[in-house]
Scaffold this motif. Structure first.
Motif, PDB file in Angstrom:
ATOM      1  N   HIS A 152       0.880  -1.408  -0.063  1.00 50.67           N
ATOM      2  CA  HIS A 152       0.006   0.123  -0.131  1.00 50.67           C
ATOM      3  C   HIS A 152       1.039   1.511   0.266  1.00 50.67           C
ATOM      4  O   HIS A 152       0.880   2.466   0.566  1.00 50.67           O
ATOM      5  N   LEU A 153       2.161   1.293  -0.568  1.00 48.62           N
ATOM      6  CA  LEU A 153       3.477   2.325  -0.541  1.00 48.62           C
ATOM      7  C   LEU A 153       3.955   2.223  -1.845  1.00 48.62           C
ATOM      8  O   LEU A 153       4.898   1.625  -2.352  1.00 48.62           O
ATOM      9  N   PRO A 154       3.514   2.569  -2.816  1.00 49.94           N
ATOM     10  CA  PRO A 154       3.635   2.218  -4.248  1.00 49.94           C
ATOM     11  C   PRO A 154       4.527   3.309  -4.858  1.00 49.94           C
ATOM     12  O   PRO A 154       5.599   3.295  -5.470  1.00 49.94           O
ATOM     13  N   ASP A 155       5.405   4.044  -3.628  1.00 49.71           N
ATOM     14  CA  ASP A 155       6.264   4.872  -4.076  1.00 49.71           C
ATOM     15  C   ASP A 155       7.786   4.622  -3.636  1.00 49.71           C
ATOM     16  O   ASP A 155       8.278   5.398  -3.514  1.00 49.71           O
ATOM     17  N   VAL A 156       7.256   3.122  -2.352  1.00 51.23           N
ATOM     18  CA  VAL A 156       8.162   3.384  -2.553  1.00 51.23           C
ATOM     19  C   VAL A 156       9.062   2.007  -2.600  1.00 51.23           C
ATOM     20  O   VAL A 156       8.365   0.676  -3.296  1.00 51.23           O
ATOM     21  N   ALA A 157      10.295   1.724  -2.824  1.00 59.82           N
ATOM     22  CA  ALA A 157      10.716   0.446  -4.117  1.00 59.82           C
ATOM     23  C   ALA A 157      11.001  -0.444  -3.845  1.00 59.82           C
ATOM     24  O   ALA A 157      10.515  -0.672  -2.099  1.00 59.82           O
ATOM     25  N   GLY A 158      10.209  -1.985  -4.390  1.00 55.67           N
ATOM     26  CA  GLY A 158       9.985  -3.104  -4.325  1.00 55.67           C
ATOM     27  C   GLY A 158      11.448  -3.764  -3.989  1.00 55.67           C
ATOM     28  O   GLY A 158      12.772  -3.531  -4.169  1.00 55.67           O
ATOM     29  N   PRO A 159      10.841  -4.923  -3.901  1.00 55.57           N
ATOM     30  CA  PRO A 159      12.352  -6.336  -3.788  1.00 55.57           C
ATOM     31  C   PRO A 159      12.823  -6.051  -5.742  1.00 55.57           C
ATOM     32  O   PRO A 159      12.323  -5.265  -6.411  1.00 55.57           O
ATOM     33  N   SER A 160      14.267  -6.393  -5.326  1.00 54.95           N
ATOM     34  CA  SER A 160      14.496  -6.076  -6.596  1.00 54.95           C
ATOM     35  C   SER A 160      14.393  -7.854  -7.571  1.00 54.95           C
ATOM     36  O   SER A 160      13.972  -8.594  -7.510  1.00 54.95           O
TER      37      SER A 160
END
Length: 218
Positions: A152-160
């Motif tokens: 729910h945090l679309p601006d945070v980078a996800g896993p590689s």
């Protein structure tokens, strides 16, 4: 083991950069806020540390794939241990304290992993496996929880992409079946572990595999 370090560093970095208000947002884990998920990560880091200093003399009974027990029912958040995590996270009161504890224990777990002999046999949860397999199993844990963190945090980078691909491979080996090529690695993991329901089109593409899902790992 390098991927363990990279995926763990990426997850801890994402947490460290969260503003305070994001800790009160929902996570991808049912019944857990972001702060609850971060508290769980602290316990995960403690598990890594404890396991790496718990040598075993017997032959391995599990590897990175068979380490996971599989259930068919997604968690509801009502499990006593899940509820304990929620109370423990609330006791921190300030996100600053959660960040500090995760950085402190998480950094130690990362250093211990870097120093570990991959072939060392270690014991955890009444099973024996090599340190390398234990850390490889945790690549799956870090990657799935990184997806939970950013749900729910679309601006945070996800896993590689590397971590997503490795985790998909492990999940397919657990399922003993491949996800359709049309599924992205992220979608395969979300649908495969019950973090979201498949669309009608996806369910049709899954074919017989749909009956095995979700794979709830514990």
């Amino acid at each position: 083991m390098d991927l363990f370090s990279r995926s763990w560093t990426a997850l801890r970095t994402a947490v460290a950069q969260l503003p305070d208000e994001d800790f009160a947002r929902p996570s991808g884990c049912a019944g857990w806020l972001v702060r609850d998920l971060v508290c769980h990560l602290i316990i995960d880091a403690q598990d890594v540390l404890i396991t790496l200093v718990t040598p075993a003399e017997t032959e391995p009974t599990r590897d990175a794939v068979t380490y996971w027990d599989v259930a068919g029912t997604p968690p509801t958040g009502d499990d006593p241990l899940d509820a304990l995590i929620v109370r423990l996270a609330a006791a921190y009161e300030e996100p600053l304290l959660l960040r500090f504890h995760l950085d402190d224990v998480g950094s130690a777990a990362g250093r211990a992993a870097a120093l570990a002999d991959p072939g060392l046999r270690v014991g955890t949860r009444d099973v024996v496996l090599t340190a390398g397999d234990h850390l490889s199993a945790y690549v799956l844990e870090w990657t799935l929880h990184h997806l939970d963190l950013v749900a729910h945090l679309p601006d945070v980078a996800g896993p590689s992409e590397e971590a997503l691909a490795r985790t998909r491979d492990m999940l397919e080996r657990i399922a003993r079946a491949a996800f359709p090529a049309s599924f992205s690695d992220k979608d395969a993991l979300l649908v495969g572990t019950g973090r979201r329901a498949p669309t009608a089109t996806e369910k049709a593409e899954l074919g017989e595999l749909a009956a095995k899902l979700p794979l709830v790992l514990g």
